[in-house]
Design an enzyme around this catalytic site. Structure first.
Site, PDB file in Angstrom:
ATOM      1  N   ARG A  58      38.626  -9.649  84.596  1.00  0.00           N
ATOM      2  CA  ARG A  58      37.183  -9.924  84.627  1.00  0.00           C
ATOM      3  C   ARG A  58      36.800 -11.178  83.842  1.00  0.00           C
ATOM      4  O   ARG A  58      35.639 -11.607  83.862  1.00  0.00           O
ATOM      5  CB  ARG A  58      36.455  -8.715  84.053  1.00  0.00           C
ATOM      6  N   THR A  59      37.769 -11.765  83.114  1.00  0.00           N
ATOM      7  CA  THR A  59      37.456 -12.981  82.359  1.00  0.00           C
ATOM      8  C   THR A  59      37.090 -14.129  83.297  1.00  0.00           C
ATOM      9  O   THR A  59      36.538 -15.130  82.860  1.00  0.00           O
ATOM     10  CB  THR A  59      38.671 -13.418  81.509  1.00  0.00           C
ATOM     11  N   ARG A  73      34.873 -14.051  85.587  1.00  0.00           N
ATOM     12  CA  ARG A  73      33.462 -13.948  85.955  1.00  0.00           C
ATOM     13  C   ARG A  73      32.637 -15.083  85.338  1.00  0.00           C
ATOM     14  O   ARG A  73      32.711 -15.345  84.144  1.00  0.00           O
ATOM     15  CB  ARG A  73      33.029 -12.572  85.444  1.00  0.00           C
ATOM     16  N   CYS A 114      14.901 -17.427  48.146  1.00  0.00           N
ATOM     17  CA  CYS A 114      15.869 -16.384  48.508  1.00  0.00           C
ATOM     18  C   CYS A 114      15.765 -15.221  47.530  1.00  0.00           C
ATOM     19  O   CYS A 114      15.881 -15.402  46.317  1.00  0.00           O
ATOM     20  CB  CYS A 114      17.284 -16.959  48.495  1.00  0.00           C
ATOM     21  N   CYS A 168      19.122 -14.873  45.316  1.00  0.00           N
ATOM     22  CA  CYS A 168      19.600 -15.879  44.368  1.00  0.00           C
ATOM     23  C   CYS A 168      19.307 -15.429  42.922  1.00  0.00           C
ATOM     24  O   CYS A 168      18.329 -14.729  42.675  1.00  0.00           O
ATOM     25  CB  CYS A 168      18.922 -17.225  44.644  1.00  0.00           C
ATOM     26  N   ALA A 221      11.267  -8.590  46.750  1.00  0.00           N
ATOM     27  CA  ALA A 221      10.149  -7.777  47.225  1.00  0.00           C
ATOM     28  C   ALA A 221      10.144  -6.513  46.370  1.00  0.00           C
ATOM     29  O   ALA A 221      11.182  -5.908  46.152  1.00  0.00           O
ATOM     30  CB  ALA A 221      10.347  -7.425  48.695  1.00  0.00           C
ATOM     31  N   HIS A 271      24.192 -19.675  46.861  1.00  0.00           N
ATOM     32  CA  HIS A 271      23.521 -19.368  48.128  1.00  0.00           C
ATOM     33  C   HIS A 271      24.235 -19.973  49.341  1.00  0.00           C
ATOM     34  O   HIS A 271      24.130 -19.448  50.462  1.00  0.00           O
ATOM     35  CB  HIS A 271      22.080 -19.911  48.047  1.00  0.00           C
ATOM     36  N   ASN A 279      27.077  -7.176  57.023  1.00  0.00           N
ATOM     37  CA  ASN A 279      26.543  -7.723  58.270  1.00  0.00           C
ATOM     38  C   ASN A 279      26.398  -9.219  58.049  1.00  0.00           C
ATOM     39  O   ASN A 279      25.630  -9.637  57.193  1.00  0.00           O
ATOM     40  CB  ASN A 279      25.174  -7.122  58.600  1.00  0.00           C
ATOM     41  N   SER A 297      19.429 -10.249  57.434  1.00  0.00           N
ATOM     42  CA  SER A 297      18.126 -10.871  57.238  1.00  0.00           C
ATOM     43  C   SER A 297      18.155 -11.974  56.181  1.00  0.00           C
ATOM     44  O   SER A 297      17.144 -12.606  55.919  1.00  0.00           O
ATOM     45  CB  SER A 297      17.093  -9.798  56.880  1.00  0.00           C
ATOM     46  N   HIS A 345      22.236 -15.505  52.213  1.00  0.00           N
ATOM     47  CA  HIS A 345      22.934 -15.451  50.923  1.00  0.00           C
ATOM     48  C   HIS A 345      24.139 -14.520  51.069  1.00  0.00           C
ATOM     49  O   HIS A 345      24.002 -13.414  51.588  1.00  0.00           O
ATOM     50  CB  HIS A 345      21.979 -14.938  49.832  1.00  0.00           C
ATOM     51  N   HIS A 404      26.352 -11.713  50.983  1.00  0.00           N
ATOM     52  CA  HIS A 404      26.197 -10.360  50.420  1.00  0.00           C
ATOM     53  C   HIS A 404      26.644  -9.298  51.409  1.00  0.00           C
ATOM     54  O   HIS A 404      26.729  -9.544  52.612  1.00  0.00           O
ATOM     55  CB  HIS A 404      24.741 -10.104  50.023  1.00  0.00           C
ATOM     56  N   GLN A 459      26.794  -4.618  51.663  1.00  0.00           N
ATOM     57  CA  GLN A 459      26.068  -3.429  51.248  1.00  0.00           C
ATOM     58  C   GLN A 459      27.037  -2.272  51.021  1.00  0.00           C
ATOM     59  O   GLN A 459      28.172  -2.297  51.488  1.00  0.00           O
ATOM     60  CB  GLN A 459      25.062  -3.013  52.318  1.00  0.00           C
ATOM     61  N   PHE A 477      28.089  -8.068  75.394  1.00  0.00           N
ATOM     62  CA  PHE A 477      27.031  -7.075  75.312  1.00  0.00           C
ATOM     63  C   PHE A 477      27.614  -5.682  75.503  1.00  0.00           C
ATOM     64  O   PHE A 477      28.245  -5.418  76.525  1.00  0.00           O
ATOM     65  CB  PHE A 477      25.961  -7.347  76.366  1.00  0.00           C
ATOM     66  N   TYR A 511      26.970   0.359  80.705  1.00  0.00           N
ATOM     67  CA  TYR A 511      28.199   1.124  80.890  1.00  0.00           C
ATOM     68  C   TYR A 511      28.778   1.552  79.548  1.00  0.00           C
ATOM     69  O   TYR A 511      29.199   2.700  79.365  1.00  0.00           O
ATOM     70  CB  TYR A 511      29.240   0.310  81.678  1.00  0.00           C
ATOM     71  N   GLU A 512      28.785   0.642  78.599  1.00  0.00           N
ATOM     72  CA  GLU A 512      29.380   0.920  77.289  1.00  0.00           C
ATOM     73  C   GLU A 512      28.616   2.020  76.553  1.00  0.00           C
ATOM     74  O   GLU A 512      29.212   2.841  75.861  1.00  0.00           O
ATOM     75  CB  GLU A 512      29.412  -0.362  76.452  1.00  0.00           C
ATOM     76  N   GLN A 561      33.997  -1.212  76.711  1.00  0.00           N
ATOM     77  CA  GLN A 561      34.741  -1.994  77.705  1.00  0.00           C
ATOM     78  C   GLN A 561      34.962  -3.389  77.157  1.00  0.00           C
ATOM     79  O   GLN A 561      34.096  -3.930  76.481  1.00  0.00           O
ATOM     80  CB  GLN A 561      33.929  -2.034  79.011  1.00  0.00           C
TER      81      GLN A 561
HETATM   82  O1  LIG Z   1      28.091  -6.534  84.810  1.00  0.00           O
HETATM   83  P1  LIG Z   1      27.302  -7.638  84.157  1.00  0.00           P
HETATM   84  O2  LIG Z   1      25.825  -7.506  84.414  1.00  0.00           O
HETATM   85  O3  LIG Z   1      27.840  -8.974  84.516  1.00  0.00           O
HETATM   86  O4  LIG Z   1      27.534  -7.453  82.576  1.00  0.00           O
HETATM   87  C1  LIG Z   1      26.744  -6.687  81.715  1.00  0.00           C
HETATM   88  O5  LIG Z   1      26.893  -5.284  81.924  1.00  0.00           O
HETATM   89  C2  LIG Z   1      28.222  -4.758  81.738  1.00  0.00           C
HETATM   90  C3  LIG Z   1      28.173  -3.248  81.900  1.00  0.00           C
HETATM   91  O6  LIG Z   1      27.334  -2.608  80.943  1.00  0.00           O
HETATM   92  C4  LIG Z   1      28.797  -5.148  80.363  1.00  0.00           C
HETATM   93  O7  LIG Z   1      30.157  -4.806  80.330  1.00  0.00           O
HETATM   94  C5  LIG Z   1      28.646  -6.650  80.082  1.00  0.00           C
HETATM   95  O8  LIG Z   1      29.026  -6.919  78.757  1.00  0.00           O
HETATM   96  C6  LIG Z   1      27.191  -7.063  80.308  1.00  0.00           C
HETATM   97  O9  LIG Z   1      27.040  -8.445  80.094  1.00  0.00           O
HETATM   98  O1  LIG Z   2      19.928  -3.238  55.460  1.00  0.00           O
HETATM   99  P1  LIG Z   2      19.414  -4.438  56.216  1.00  0.00           P
HETATM  100  O2  LIG Z   2      20.255  -5.664  56.027  1.00  0.00           O
HETATM  101  O3  LIG Z   2      17.962  -4.678  55.948  1.00  0.00           O
HETATM  102  O4  LIG Z   2      19.518  -4.035  57.764  1.00  0.00           O
HETATM  103  C1  LIG Z   2      20.608  -4.250  58.607  1.00  0.00           C
HETATM  104  O5  LIG Z   2      21.721  -3.412  58.275  1.00  0.00           O
HETATM  105  C2  LIG Z   2      21.499  -2.010  58.386  1.00  0.00           C
HETATM  106  C3  LIG Z   2      22.798  -1.286  58.121  1.00  0.00           C
HETATM  107  O6  LIG Z   2      23.807  -1.590  59.070  1.00  0.00           O
HETATM  108  C4  LIG Z   2      20.906  -1.620  59.757  1.00  0.00           C
HETATM  109  O7  LIG Z   2      20.496  -0.284  59.707  1.00  0.00           O
HETATM  110  C5  LIG Z   2      19.723  -2.506  60.146  1.00  0.00           C
HETATM  111  O8  LIG Z   2      19.340  -2.196  61.487  1.00  0.00           O
HETATM  112  C6  LIG Z   2      20.107  -3.967  60.017  1.00  0.00           C
HETATM  113  O9  LIG Z   2      19.011  -4.795  60.353  1.00  0.00           O
END
Ligand SMILES: O=P(O)(O)O[C@H]1O[C@H](CO)[C@@H](O)[C@H](O)[C@H]1O
Ligand SMILES: O=P(O)(O)O[C@H]1O[C@H](CO)[C@@H](O)[C@H](O)[C@H]1O
Lengths: 346, 346
Positions: A26-27, A29, A50, A53, A59, A112, A152, A160, A163, A165, A167, A311, A315-316, A322
């Site tokens: 499928r690559t 595509r 920030c 920092c 907040a 930072h 993240n 968000s 910096h 970091h 969690q 994405f 399906y996923e 997938q």
């Molecule tokens: O099949 P599409 O529309 O090209 O692709 C989309 O849907 C698929 C099925 O959920 C996913 O695997 C792909 O990552 C998404 O981009």
């Molecule tokens: O904690 P943050 O950085 O504000 O938030 C981020 O990490 C969290 C933990 O994975 C998630 O629940 C949030 O949806 C995401 O935006």
């Protein structure tokens, strides 16, 4: 035998007991969908606006310490709170229970402008040392039975603040991803009296095709059952249930391999590579988790380029994860990338 | 008793046996992260460049039929292919097997400008009729044991073409999300001789607080264990294992409630609301799935506004899904939205 390099197949995840669908053909595509925006910003070492920092106000009115090394504090908008008494609710088919815990923010550096791949190995070692300290402190609490350390990175991953970091969310119950691994690791231990992950690592060391980086004490590889296109797992070769038992040389090797993997990531598309990473360790529920073997995984969303991600959608969500490129293709690409960060090569 | 409207708690998903973490107090957190771009485009009814419009050429050289009603074809870049012989691989801890199947694209309408909420009820009824036809044809094949009908809507959900369409991925093995439901539904059936989902729907009809829309034969609600902020489930009140046994009046009610839910979605932030939706139905593996009760779920990514989504990242990937607003808050918001599409109110 069907050629798995060119035909759809399912691979089994020994750690979770689940399957991933792989569609290598499928690559080919063409992509006509969403393109992400790349922000190639050069950040200053200190940003007055920030909230992470040193010395700045967050907040909620708290003032950050003037920290010079990795530093942690309790999240001002924590998803989990201490001192929620255990309370169970059941009515017909509705079932719920209160959850308590502690959410902390871990600043990797006062600077930072940095990210893990461009930090010095010794500075990453300091981050691991802080993770150890936090893990120890939290695990000593009676009502904390699981500790999730994670990062993240990048706004694509809901981060968000750029910096550097991560969690820590520590809580009373064992989350479901960990419960799956508890089951698989324990079963293997009972049958084989050895570490499932340790035995898997030995197999990968012989096969070599999915290994992307290695030093004396640690290995980094694309697991056979990887879900995300460039998913990577880092694990100690020797069995450690959690990060607490690493000696100082092992800890340095852990820092070295984190740097090596994240440099390869940045080099892949020549951007600060987004991902979520997390460390899975033995629960801290007082049970003797002799089967556990800690590991750190990186789940990066990008697939084809700096702007086209994978994405995990229809399906996923409804069926099963997938992927298109195979784990072997991803490993080969990552393995062949330079160990020197692209910003130092220009 | 801890107040679940203001304290973190876990809710149990009776259909999968998994838990979701709910943190209602966290809605107060300020958002400084990624904002999505809103594209408010007015699309023409026909686009010469769209590979799904009637009569146009697709990548790969196929010419679309001059269709006037919902129309389906085999995906040119299918993740699953027919005629891959079953082949199992095992070597040490590596385990895989070939997978075969059929991927189809279902165009909902020849009109490029439409989406489900702005289609006439009779036109949505035609889409369901085509789903039925495809489901029947695919389920008759010996090597198709599960059929996943789904839609990815909006570029936020990886949808590469705004032409109204969904997909069907049919395959040999039972995907893991469905396997979880098989287990839960069957266990309840064995113990209670009734439909788990049917009994749950009765409970929600009495409680009312999570119901957002209802007609004679169908109900739409935010499930008690919803993961996505505005997740919605549509289900027939009478037990149907799959969509094939719906009579014409039931099918019309199904079309009506799809329209009602998707109108509410569009009205929420006054945009064409992105989501992935999917229909879970009894496997077609020849077993008598008397416990099954089909249902359609909508997983929309948006949380706070048209531009701020919920990120399922670090904690969610490594531990367990997490949400901020409760199912009851989401249901109240959706229930109170107009049943008339905002574009008709201006
Ligand atoms: O099949 P599409 O529309 O090209 O692709 C989309 O849907 C698929 C099925 O959920 C996913 O695997 C792909 O990552 C998404 O981009
Ligand atoms: O904690 P943050 O950085 O504000 O938030 C981020 O990490 C969290 C933990 O994975 C998630 O629940 C949030 O949806 C995401 O935006």
């Amino acid at each position: 035998m069907v050629d798995f390099n060119d035909n759809s197949h399912r691979r089994y995840n020994i750690l979770t007991g689940e399957w991933v669908l792989v569609s290598p053909h499928r690559t080919k595509r063409p992509w006509q969908g969403k393109e992400e925006k790349i922000v190639r910003e050069i950040r200053p070492s200190y940003n007055a606006k920030c909230y992470l920092c040193p010395g700045n106000e967050r907040a909620g009115g708290h003032i950050n310490e003037d920290y010079t090394k990795p530093w942690s504090f309790v999240n001002d908008f924590a998803a989990l709170k201490k001192d929620v008494p255990l309370s169970k609710f059941k009515s017909g088919l509705l079932k719920a229970e209160s959850e308590s815990g502690i959410c902390k923010v871990v600043c990797f550096s006062p600077d930072h402008s940095l990210t893990l791949p461009v930090m010095r190995v010794e500075a990453i070692d300091d981050v691991i040392a802080l993770w150890q300290k936090e893990f120890k402190k939290l695990s000593d609490k009676a009502d904390i039975n699981h500790i999730q350390i994670f990062e993240n990175k990048g706004d694509l991953m809901g981060c968000s603040n750029p910096h550097p970091h991560g969690q820590i969310w520590a809580q009373r119950t064992i989350p479901q991803e960990v419960a799956k691994k508890n089951k698989q690791l324990r079963e293997y231990w009972q049958n084989n009296h050895s570490s499932l992950l340790g035995d898997y690592i030995k197999e990968e060391q012989e096969l070599k095709e999915r290994v992307i980086s290695e030093n004396e004490n640690f290995i980094a590889l694309v697991p056979y059952w990887a879900v995300w296109p460039y998913e990577v797992m880092i694990a100690p070769k020797k069995q450690h249930r959690n990060i607490l038992t690493l000696n100082s040389e092992e800890r340095l090797d852990y820092a070295r391999i984190i740097k090596a993997v994240t440099i390869k990531y940045d080099n892949l598309f020549k951007i600060s590579f987004p991902y979520s990473s997390g460390i899975h360790q033995a629960p801290t529920d007082g049970q003797d988790w002799e089967s556990w073997h800690f590991h750190m995984s990186f789940y990066p969303p990008l697939l084809r380029s700096a702007t086209v991600k994978k994405f995990m959608v229809g399906y996923e969500m409804f069926a099963t994860p997938q992927r298109d490129i195979t784990a072997e293709m991803a490993a080969e690409t990552l393995r062949n990338l330079s160990d020197i960060h692209y910003s130092n090569l220009q």
